[in-house]
Structure formats: structure tokens, C-alpha cells
Write a protein that holds these residues in place. Structure first.
Motif, mmCIF file in Angstrom:
data_model
loop_
_atom_site.group_PDB
_atom_site.id
_atom_site.type_symbol
_atom_site.label_atom_id
_atom_site.label_comp_id
_atom_site.label_asym_id
_atom_site.label_seq_id
_atom_site.Cartn_x
_atom_site.Cartn_y
_atom_site.Cartn_z
ATOM 1 N N THR A 5 0.853 -1.181 0.000
ATOM 2 C CA THR A 5 0.000 0.000 0.000
ATOM 3 C C THR A 5 0.892 1.234 0.000
ATOM 4 N N LEU A 6 0.660 2.126 -0.967
ATOM 5 C CA LEU A 6 1.465 3.339 -1.108
ATOM 6 C C LEU A 6 0.948 4.518 -0.292
ATOM 7 N N HIS A 7 -0.334 4.577 0.017
ATOM 8 C CA HIS A 7 -0.952 5.705 0.723
ATOM 9 C C HIS A 7 -0.896 7.001 -0.088
ATOM 10 N N THR A 8 -0.680 6.887 -1.374
ATOM 11 C CA THR A 8 -0.668 8.059 -2.253
ATOM 12 C C THR A 8 -1.086 7.605 -3.641
ATOM 13 N N ASP A 9 -1.480 8.565 -4.457
ATOM 14 C CA ASP A 9 -1.907 8.225 -5.812
ATOM 15 C C ASP A 9 -0.704 8.031 -6.734
ATOM 16 N N ILE A 10 -0.794 7.021 -7.568
ATOM 17 C CA ILE A 10 0.149 6.816 -8.662
ATOM 18 C C ILE A 10 -0.640 6.131 -9.770
ATOM 19 N N ASP A 11 -0.432 6.588 -10.982
ATOM 20 C CA ASP A 11 -1.122 5.918 -12.083
ATOM 21 C C ASP A 11 -0.116 5.064 -12.852
ATOM 22 N N LEU A 12 -0.628 4.290 -13.771
ATOM 23 C CA LEU A 12 0.202 3.330 -14.501
ATOM 24 C C LEU A 12 1.305 4.017 -15.295
ATOM 25 N N ASN A 13 1.002 5.163 -15.894
ATOM 26 C CA ASN A 13 2.026 5.886 -16.653
ATOM 27 C C ASN A 13 3.143 6.390 -15.739
ATOM 28 N N GLN A 14 2.789 6.918 -14.561
ATOM 29 C CA GLN A 14 3.801 7.359 -13.607
ATOM 30 C C GLN A 14 4.676 6.201 -13.163
ATOM 31 N N LEU A 15 4.043 5.077 -12.876
ATOM 32 C CA LEU A 15 4.788 3.885 -12.456
ATOM 33 C C LEU A 15 5.741 3.438 -13.554
ATOM 34 N N TYR A 16 5.236 3.377 -14.766
ATOM 35 C CA TYR A 16 6.077 2.974 -15.898
ATOM 36 C C TYR A 16 7.263 3.924 -16.063
ATOM 37 N N LEU A 17 7.015 5.219 -16.066
ATOM 38 C CA LEU A 17 8.089 6.198 -16.252
ATOM 39 C C LEU A 17 9.116 6.123 -15.123
ATOM 40 N N LEU A 18 8.649 5.968 -13.904
ATOM 41 C CA LEU A 18 9.549 5.842 -12.761
ATOM 42 C C LEU A 18 10.492 4.659 -12.940
ATOM 43 N N LEU A 19 9.925 3.502 -13.262
ATOM 44 C CA LEU A 19 10.744 2.297 -13.412
ATOM 45 C C LEU A 19 11.618 2.370 -14.660
ATOM 46 N N HIS A 20 11.083 2.913 -15.730
ATOM 47 C CA HIS A 20 11.834 3.026 -16.975
ATOM 48 C C HIS A 20 13.072 3.911 -16.792
ATOM 49 N N GLU A 21 12.926 4.985 -16.026
ATOM 50 C CA GLU A 21 14.029 5.930 -15.828
ATOM 51 C C GLU A 21 15.008 5.508 -14.741
ATOM 52 N N LYS A 22 14.530 4.872 -13.688
ATOM 53 C CA LYS A 22 15.361 4.658 -12.499
ATOM 54 C C LYS A 22 15.906 3.241 -12.327
ATOM 55 N N LEU A 23 15.177 2.241 -12.800
ATOM 56 C CA LEU A 23 15.527 0.855 -12.473
ATOM 57 C C LEU A 23 16.927 0.460 -12.938
ATOM 58 N N ASN A 24 17.221 0.625 -14.205
ATOM 59 C CA ASN A 24 18.516 0.181 -14.728
ATOM 60 C C ASN A 24 19.705 0.936 -14.134
#
Length: 108
Positions: A5-24
């Protein structure tokens, strides 16, 4: 499946962009490795894979309200790369939640 549970709003596009930019970059920094994971948005989920090394998707993440439903490939649960990815995800989700923090609802 692991439910956070995040306790905040996040949408699928935000999640994708976050992981796309930061994960690697975070993975390469932590593991001193040049592996480059594929982050894709597939329908209502974000997937993480590395086709050159692993069969199938390593992680699949679905948003359900304020919850992230994370499914990890059962064949690689003890793999050091998979464990590193999971640690990075936990850190990133903690940062997204900010001072509200996250709750682990279920793991299994």
C-alpha cells in the motif's frame, strides 16, 4: 504475490516512467553490472524482464487503488539479480510514498 500500500496516488504511466528511468541505473550502480532490464507497459500492468538471461517476465506490477500488486517469477526468487530488483522496487516505492510510508499488506 506481494501487495504494497502506497498511501498516495500513482497511475500506470507514472509507475512505468519511474521504473523506466530509475531501475537500470540503480541496478547497475548496486550490482556493478551492465545488465539492462526491459520495462514495459502491457495493458494494465508494468513488467520487468531480461529476455537474454531469463525466460518470461521477472516482475509484473498492477495498480489497484493505492495498492501495488507485485508478482515475481517463481523460478527466480533466490536469484541475486531478482533480489536486487526487488530491493530497488521497495526503495523506489518508499520514495514515491514520501513521509506517508508504505505498508506490506501481503507477501506469499
Amino acid at each position: 504475490m506481494k501487495i504494497i500500500t502506497l498511501h498516495t496516488d500513482i497511475d500506470l504511466n507514472q509507475l512505468y516512467l519511474l521504473l523506466h528511468e530509475k531501475l537500470n541505473p540503480l541496478f547497475q550502480e548496486q550490482r556493478q553490472s551492465d545488465l539492462n532490464f526491459t520495462v514495459e507497459r502491457k495493458g494494465e500492468e508494468v513488467t520487468i524482464s531480461l529476455p537474454a538471461v531469463y525466460d518470461g517476465v521477472l516482475f509484473s506490477i498492477v495498480i489497484n487503488g493505492h495498492e501495488l500488486w507485485i508478482t515475481r517469477n517463481e523460478h527466480y526468487v533466490d536469484d541475486v539479480n531478482s533480489l536486487t530488483i526487488e530491493s530497488i522496487l521497495n526503495d523506489l516505492f518508499g520514495k514515491v510514498a514520501g513521509n506517508l510510508g508504505t505498508d506490506l499488506v501481503q507477501e506469499g
